[in-house]
Design an enzyme around this catalytic site. Structure first.
Site, PDB file in Angstrom:
ATOM      1  N   CYS A 199     -10.585  -3.882  -4.198  1.00 24.02           N
ATOM      2  CA  CYS A 199      -9.547  -4.816  -4.644  1.00 24.02           C
ATOM      3  C   CYS A 199     -10.155  -6.127  -5.120  1.00 24.02           C
ATOM      4  O   CYS A 199      -9.681  -6.727  -6.093  1.00 24.02           O
ATOM      5  CB  CYS A 199      -8.532  -5.057  -3.535  1.00 24.02           C
ATOM      6  SG  CYS A 199      -7.473  -3.625  -3.248  1.00 24.02           S
TER       7      CYS A 199
ATOM      8  N   CYS B  67      -4.083   0.687  -2.680  1.00 26.41           N
ATOM      9  CA  CYS B  67      -4.028  -0.592  -1.956  1.00 26.41           C
ATOM     10  C   CYS B  67      -2.949  -1.497  -2.547  1.00 26.41           C
ATOM     11  O   CYS B  67      -2.663  -1.450  -3.752  1.00 26.41           O
ATOM     12  CB  CYS B  67      -5.366  -1.318  -2.050  1.00 26.41           C
ATOM     13  SG  CYS B  67      -6.671  -0.653  -1.029  1.00 26.41           S
TER      14      CYS B  67
ATOM     15  N   ASN C 292       0.837  -1.193   0.000  1.00 27.87           N
ATOM     16  CA  ASN C 292       0.000   0.000   0.000  1.00 27.87           C
ATOM     17  C   ASN C 292       0.877   1.250   0.000  1.00 27.87           C
ATOM     18  O   ASN C 292       1.968   1.281   0.591  1.00 27.87           O
ATOM     19  CB  ASN C 292      -1.023   0.012   1.137  1.00 27.87           C
ATOM     20  CG  ASN C 292      -0.457  -0.238   2.507  1.00 27.87           C
ATOM     21  OD1 ASN C 292       0.583  -0.858   2.675  1.00 27.87           O
ATOM     22  ND2 ASN C 292      -1.152   0.255   3.524  1.00 27.87           N
TER      23      ASN C 292
ATOM     24  N   CYS D 138     -10.078  -5.467   0.458  1.00 30.19           N
ATOM     25  CA  CYS D 138     -11.261  -4.588   0.447  1.00 30.19           C
ATOM     26  C   CYS D 138     -12.111  -4.880  -0.798  1.00 30.19           C
ATOM     27  O   CYS D 138     -11.682  -5.563  -1.733  1.00 30.19           O
ATOM     28  CB  CYS D 138     -10.840  -3.127   0.489  1.00 30.19           C
ATOM     29  SG  CYS D 138     -10.222  -2.472  -1.082  1.00 30.19           S
TER      30      CYS D 138
ATOM     31  N   GLU E 269      -2.925  -4.697  -3.192  1.00 31.42           N
ATOM     32  CA  GLU E 269      -3.356  -5.650  -4.227  1.00 31.42           C
ATOM     33  C   GLU E 269      -3.428  -4.968  -5.588  1.00 31.42           C
ATOM     34  O   GLU E 269      -3.018  -5.524  -6.615  1.00 31.42           O
ATOM     35  CB  GLU E 269      -4.741  -6.227  -3.890  1.00 31.42           C
ATOM     36  CG  GLU E 269      -4.812  -6.974  -2.566  1.00 31.42           C
ATOM     37  CD  GLU E 269      -5.195  -6.084  -1.391  1.00 31.42           C
ATOM     38  OE1 GLU E 269      -4.723  -4.924  -1.327  1.00 31.42           O
ATOM     39  OE2 GLU E 269      -5.957  -6.560  -0.537  1.00 31.42           O
TER      40      GLU E 269
ATOM     41  N   GLU F 255       0.287   5.180   0.681  1.00 23.57           N
ATOM     42  CA  GLU F 255      -0.656   6.201   1.155  1.00 23.57           C
ATOM     43  C   GLU F 255      -0.235   7.590   0.691  1.00 23.57           C
ATOM     44  O   GLU F 255       0.848   7.780   0.111  1.00 23.57           O
ATOM     45  CB  GLU F 255      -0.761   6.118   2.690  1.00 23.57           C
ATOM     46  CG  GLU F 255      -1.312   4.767   3.115  1.00 23.57           C
ATOM     47  CD  GLU F 255      -1.614   4.664   4.602  1.00 23.57           C
ATOM     48  OE1 GLU F 255      -1.156   5.521   5.384  1.00 23.57           O
ATOM     49  OE2 GLU F 255      -2.319   3.698   4.974  1.00 23.57           O
TER      50      GLU F 255
HETATM   51  N1  THU Z   1      -5.380  -1.525   2.274  1.00 24.09           N
HETATM   52  C1  THU Z   1      -4.806  -2.302   1.311  1.00 24.09           C
HETATM   53  O1  THU Z   1      -3.659  -2.080   0.912  1.00 24.09           O
HETATM   54  N2  THU Z   1      -5.529  -3.323   0.805  1.00 24.09           N
HETATM   55  C2  THU Z   1      -6.798  -3.645   1.187  1.00 24.09           C
HETATM   56  O2  THU Z   1      -7.415  -4.524   0.592  1.00 24.09           O
HETATM   57  C3  THU Z   1      -7.398  -2.982   2.343  1.00 24.09           C
HETATM   58  C4  THU Z   1      -6.727  -1.733   2.774  1.00 24.09           C
HETATM   59  C5  THU Z   1      -4.615  -0.416   2.812  1.00 24.09           C
HETATM   60  C6  THU Z   1      -5.120   0.935   2.408  1.00 24.09           C
HETATM   61  C7  THU Z   1      -4.602   1.810   3.522  1.00 24.09           C
HETATM   62  O3  THU Z   1      -3.272   2.198   3.229  1.00 24.09           O
HETATM   63  C8  THU Z   1      -4.584   0.896   4.723  1.00 24.09           C
HETATM   64  O4  THU Z   1      -4.655  -0.433   4.224  1.00 24.09           O
HETATM   65  C9  THU Z   1      -5.706   1.131   5.715  1.00 24.09           C
HETATM   66  O5  THU Z   1      -6.941   1.128   5.059  1.00 24.09           O
END
Ligand code: THU
Length: 139
Positions: free
Chosen positions: A92, A58, A47, A89, A60, A49
């Site tokens: 994804c 994200c 991820n 999520c 994935e 940010e």
């Molecule tokens: N996140 C992912 O990388 N993948 C997911 O499927 C769920 C959430 C990350 C996004 C963000 O940086 C952190 O997790 C908290 O939501």
């Protein structure tokens, strides 16, 4: 050990390593992902940010975008690694479905390598996909 177990362990190890590269200063929730392409390559993501929170990527989707942009056409399996075994999520799941058959495995792992296995069809049942855009689709 079956071939699917070896695939799972390799993918999960790659996802756990990728998680170390996560840029998650705002949530402090690091995620690593690894996808297996149709020709057997492992491509990873983490991820990423942003101070503008909605721009966060994200893990994935980073891995999938990397794989497709490098020439892959399909994803055979996905591993995602988090500290607490969090699941992919909804966004994804939809992006995984775009490039995967419904029975493709999704390995949801913790950092010690323990994992649970689902298919993308289980995680995203009755999904909308490219087939629904075919003329004459009666699903
Ligand atoms: N996140 C992912 O990388 N993948 C997911 O499927 C769920 C959430 C990350 C996004 C963000 O940086 C952190 O997790 C908290 O939501």
């Amino acid at each position: 050990m079956e071939r699917s177990d070896i695939v799972a362990e390799d993918l999960i190890a790659a996802a756990i390593a990728a998680r170390e590269r996560a840029y998650a200063p705002y949530s402090n929730y690091k995620v690593g992902a690894a996808v297996l392409t149709e020709d057997g390559q492992i491509v990873t993501g983490c991820n990423v940010e942003n101070a503008v929170f909605p721009l966060t990527l994200c893990a994935e989707r980073v891995a999938i975008a990397k794989a497709i942009s490098e020439g892959a056409h399909a994803i055979a399996a996905v591993a995602v690694a988090t500290q607490n075994g969090g699941a992919p999520c909804g966004s994804c799941r939809q992006v995984i479905r775009e490039f995967s058959a419904p029975d493709s495995p999704i390995f949801i792992a913790r950092l010690d390598g323990r994992y649970r296995k689902h298919t993308i069809g289980q995680l995203l049942p009755d999904s909308f996909s490219a087939e629904d855009l075919q003329r004459g689709s009666t699903k």
